[in-house]
Design a protein around this motif. Structure first.
Motif, PDB file in Angstrom:
ATOM      1  N   GLU A  72       5.166   8.634  -5.169  1.00 35.55           N
ATOM      2  CA  GLU A  72       4.277   8.074  -3.863  1.00 35.55           C
ATOM      3  C   GLU A  72       4.789  10.152  -3.363  1.00 35.55           C
ATOM      4  O   GLU A  72       5.594  10.712  -3.834  1.00 35.55           O
ATOM      5  N   PRO A  73       3.733  10.504  -2.979  1.00 39.61           N
ATOM      6  CA  PRO A  73       2.688  10.104  -2.317  1.00 39.61           C
ATOM      7  C   PRO A  73       1.383  10.538  -3.590  1.00 39.61           C
ATOM      8  O   PRO A  73       0.382  10.045  -3.604  1.00 39.61           O
ATOM      9  N   GLY A  74       1.560  11.269  -4.366  1.00 45.25           N
ATOM     10  CA  GLY A  74       0.745  11.273  -5.628  1.00 45.25           C
ATOM     11  C   GLY A  74       1.217  12.234  -6.857  1.00 45.25           C
ATOM     12  O   GLY A  74       1.827  13.632  -6.388  1.00 45.25           O
ATOM     13  N   LEU A  75      -0.399  12.950  -7.276  1.00 48.11           N
ATOM     14  CA  LEU A  75      -0.077  14.549  -7.950  1.00 48.11           C
ATOM     15  C   LEU A  75      -1.321  14.699  -7.848  1.00 48.11           C
ATOM     16  O   LEU A  75      -3.009  14.234  -7.861  1.00 48.11           O
TER      17      LEU A  75
ATOM     18  N   GLY B 178      -4.827   4.490  -5.541  1.00 46.92           N
ATOM     19  CA  GLY B 178      -3.809   3.536  -5.547  1.00 46.92           C
ATOM     20  C   GLY B 178      -3.534   3.365  -7.237  1.00 46.92           C
ATOM     21  O   GLY B 178      -3.482   1.553  -7.013  1.00 46.92           O
ATOM     22  N   VAL B 179      -2.695   4.598  -7.240  1.00 41.78           N
ATOM     23  CA  VAL B 179      -2.221   4.429  -8.683  1.00 41.78           C
ATOM     24  C   VAL B 179      -1.327   4.036  -8.235  1.00 41.78           C
ATOM     25  O   VAL B 179      -0.227   4.312  -7.398  1.00 41.78           O
TER      26      VAL B 179
ATOM     27  N   SER C  19       1.084  -1.247  -0.025  1.00 43.14           N
ATOM     28  CA  SER C  19       0.265  -0.192   0.238  1.00 43.14           C
ATOM     29  C   SER C  19       1.141   1.475  -0.159  1.00 43.14           C
ATOM     30  O   SER C  19       0.725   2.336  -0.197  1.00 43.14           O
ATOM     31  N   ALA C  20       2.277   1.166   0.595  1.00 42.07           N
ATOM     32  CA  ALA C  20       2.912   2.442   0.263  1.00 42.07           C
ATOM     33  C   ALA C  20       3.250   2.835  -1.257  1.00 42.07           C
ATOM     34  O   ALA C  20       4.218   3.644  -1.108  1.00 42.07           O
ATOM     35  N   ARG C  21       3.133   1.089  -1.872  1.00 40.71           N
ATOM     36  CA  ARG C  21       3.835   2.687  -3.500  1.00 40.71           C
ATOM     37  C   ARG C  21       2.580   2.424  -3.898  1.00 40.71           C
ATOM     38  O   ARG C  21       2.830   2.060  -4.736  1.00 40.71           O
ATOM     39  N   ALA C  22       1.359   3.017  -3.309  1.00 42.57           N
ATOM     40  CA  ALA C  22       0.281   3.477  -3.917  1.00 42.57           C
ATOM     41  C   ALA C  22      -0.289   5.305  -4.304  1.00 42.57           C
ATOM     42  O   ALA C  22       0.745   5.213  -3.027  1.00 42.57           O
TER      43      ALA C  22
END
Length: 143
Positions: free
Chosen positions: A127-130, A72-73, A19-22
């Protein structure tokens, strides 16, 4: 019993690591026309064809700007494709020459002087996203 506890601990650590890689990708779509219709937004990997844009969401049009969130990407290279389905047929309509007749847009550079391609629309998801913006445009004037 010790093996079960160790196995359960390993499983828990693997789930936490997975989950840390999402990542979360937040897409704000601007330029939506104020008519009853549906907005479609997709994450694409490797290209911009329908087969490569498998992760998508749709929502009724409510405003000139709307937000869509993908959770969760997996980190990697993606592009975002969006269009406004004005006639409810669930696809981006085109002329015989392939020009879109409905508002559409992609991630990447907003100016379009050539056919969109994945390299120009590509974004890096980490991570954590954009958060990014996509502006819908028309290839042809509204009829």
């Amino acid at each position: 019993m010790t093996h079960r506890i160790a196995g359960a601990a390993c499983l828990a650590l693997c789930l936490i690591a997975g989950s840390a890689r999402a990542a979360t990708v937040e897409v704000t779509v601007d330029g939506i026309e104020p008519v009853p219709s549906t907005l479609y937004v997709a994450l694409c990997q490797g290209g911009l064809s329908e087969a490569e844009c498998r992760t998508g969401q749709d929502a009724p049009v409510r405003a000139a700007s709307q937000r869509v969130v993908f959770e969760g990407v997996a980190p990697g290279a993606y592009a975002v494709a969006a269009f406004q389905d004005l006639n409810g047929d669930r696809r981006l309509d085109r002329t015989g020459l392939g020009l879109p007749t409905e508002p559409y847009g992609f991630s990447g550079a907003p100016e379009r002087t050539a056919r969109p391609d994945f390299a120009r629309a590509q974004i890096a998801v980490r991570e954590p996203g954009l958060a990014l913006r996509v502006r819908l445009v028309r290839a042809l004037p509204r009829r």
